[in-house]
Design a protein around this motif. Structure first.
Motif, short mmCIF file in Angstrom:
data_model
loop_
_atom_site.label_atom_id
_atom_site.label_comp_id
_atom_site.label_asym_id
_atom_site.label_seq_id
_atom_site.Cartn_x
_atom_site.Cartn_y
_atom_site.Cartn_z
N GLN A 188 -9.67 2.13 0.45
CA GLN A 188 -9.27 2.87 1.64
C GLN A 188 -7.75 2.97 1.76
N GLU A 189 -7.10 1.80 1.73
CA GLU A 189 -5.65 1.75 2.00
C GLU A 189 -4.80 2.16 0.81
N GLY A 190 -5.27 1.83 -0.40
CA GLY A 190 -4.46 2.09 -1.58
C GLY A 190 -4.74 3.45 -2.20
N ASN A 207 0.25 4.14 -2.69
CA ASN A 207 -0.02 5.53 -2.33
C ASN A 207 0.95 6.47 -3.05
N ALA A 228 -5.96 6.73 0.97
CA ALA A 228 -4.79 7.09 1.79
C ALA A 228 -3.78 7.87 0.96
N TYR A 276 0.80 -1.22 0.00
CA TYR A 276 0.00 0.00 0.00
C TYR A 276 0.84 1.29 0.00
N PRO A 277 1.95 1.35 0.78
CA PRO A 277 2.75 2.58 0.71
C PRO A 277 3.23 2.87 -0.72
N GLU A 311 -11.10 -2.43 1.04
CA GLU A 311 -9.75 -2.27 1.61
C GLU A 311 -8.82 -1.57 0.61
N THR A 329 -4.09 -1.99 -8.66
CA THR A 329 -5.46 -2.27 -8.19
C THR A 329 -5.88 -3.67 -8.67
#
Ligand code: B1M
Length: 213
Positions: free
Chosen positions: A38-40, A8, A43, A4-5, A35, A23
Motif C-alpha cells: 500500500q505505502e511503498g 514511491n 502509493a 516510503y516517499p 503495508e 521491498t
C-alpha cells in the motif's frame, strides 16, 4: 521504518532492481507485506497515474514504472498468497476484459485470493466472453472476477455477464472491479458484486463461494 516517499519516487523512476531491494529491506525489517504494498508500491503508482493523466509522463515511462511495481510485487507475492487458510475455498476465473491490457490490479486480486485459499485461474489480459465461458466450464467454477481499467473496456463486462446467461451459466457469481468501475455500474450491468480493492474482492469471493456439503 522504510522510507516510503523514497520508495514511491524510485518506483516512479522505474528503477526495478532498487524497488526490489527496498521491498526486501522493508520485509527484512519485519514490515507486513500489505503495508509495503500500500505505502511503498500502490502509493507510488498512483502518482504515476496522476502524471500520466496530465501528460507529464508517457506510455513508455508508465510501462517502466509498472515493471518496477511488478518487481516489488513478485517479492510480496509468496507472502500475500501464503495465507493460513485451508485450500479449496472455491475456484475463481479471473481476467482483464477484452481490449484492456492492464494487469497489475488483477494480479493483486489473484495473489490475495490465493492467500485466502481460492484456486485462481488467471486468464490474463484482453479476454473475450467466450474465453471466460470456456474456462468456467473447464474448471467447473462458481465465480468469475473481471477487471477493467479503461472507460472504453468496462462496458465489455456486461457482454461477459450476458454471455454467461445465454450459455446457461446464470448461477455463476460475477465480481467486477478496476479504477473506473463503481458500485452503481456493477449493479447496472447485473454483476453480483463490486470490489473497490483487492481485499474487498476477496471478501466478496468468500460471500459468493458455495457452502461446502
Ligand atoms: Co493505462 N490508463 N493506458 N497503462 N494506466 C490508466 C487506467 C488511466 C486512468 C491513466 C490516466 O489517464 N490517468 C487511463 C484510463 C483513462 C480512462 O479510461 N478514462 C489509461 C490509459 C488512457 C491508457 C492507454 C489508452 C494509454 C495510451 O495508449 N494512450 C493505454 C491502454 C492500453 C490498453 O489497455 N489497451 C494504457 C496503457 C498502460 C500501460 C501498458 C502503459 C500500463 C499498464 C501496465 C500493466 O498493467 N502491466 C498502464 C498503467 C500502469 C496505468 C496506470 C498509471 C496505473 C494502473 C495500475 O496498475 N494501478 C493507470 C492510472 C490509474 O489507475 N490511476 C492507467 C495500480 C493497481 C494496483 O490499481 O489496477 O486500479 P488498479 O487495481 C486496484 C483496484 O482497481 C482493484 O484492486 C486493485 C487494488 O487493490 N481492482 C479490482 C482491480 N481489478 C479488480 C477486480 C475486482 C475487484 C477489485 O473484482 C474481480
Amino acid at each position: 521504518m522504510p522510507d516510503y516517499p523514497l520508495m514511491n519516487q524510485t518506483l516512479y523512476e522505474g528503477r526495478a532492481p532498487l524497488v526490489g531491494k527496498m521491498t526486501e529491506e522493508a520485509l527484512g525489517e519485519g514490515i507486513g507485506p500489505e503495508e509495503i504494498l500500500q505505502e511503498g508500491l500502490i502509493a507510488g503508482m498512483s502518482v504515476v497515474g496522476e502524471d500520466f493523466k496530465y501528460n507529464r509522463l508517457y506510455v513508455p515511462q508508465v510501462l517502466i514504472a509498472a515493471r518496477a511495481m511488478k518487481a516489488g510485487m513478485a517479492l510480496l507475492k509468496p507472502l500475500l498468497s501464503a495465507g493460513g487458510e485451508s485450500k479449496s475455498s472455491g475456484t475463481v476465473i479471473m481476467g482483464t476484459v477484452k481490449g484492456d491490457l492492464h494487469d497489475i490490479g488483477k494480479n493483486l486480486v489473484c495473489m490475495m485470493a490465493e492467500g485466502a485459499g481460492f484456486e485462481m485461474i488467471d486468464l490474463g489480459v484482453d479476454q473475450s466472453a467466450d474465453k471466460f465461458v470456456a474456462a468456467v466450464r473447464e474448471h467447473n467454477a462458481s465465480i468469475v472476477g473481471m477487471s477493467a481499467l479503461l472507460t472504453t473496456t468496462m462496458p465489455y463486462m456486461k457482454v461477459v455477464i450476458d454471455t454467461l446467461k445465454e450459455e446457461g451459466l446464470e448461477h455463476v457469481k460475477v465480481c467486477v472491479g478496476g479504477a473506473p468501475v463503481s458500485e452503481m455500474f456493477a449493479e447496472e450491468i447485473g454483476a453480483d458484486g463490486y470490489g473497490a480493492d483487492a481485499s474487498r474482492a476477496v471478501e466478496l469471493f468468500k460471500e459468493m463461494a458455495p457452502v461446502p456439503g
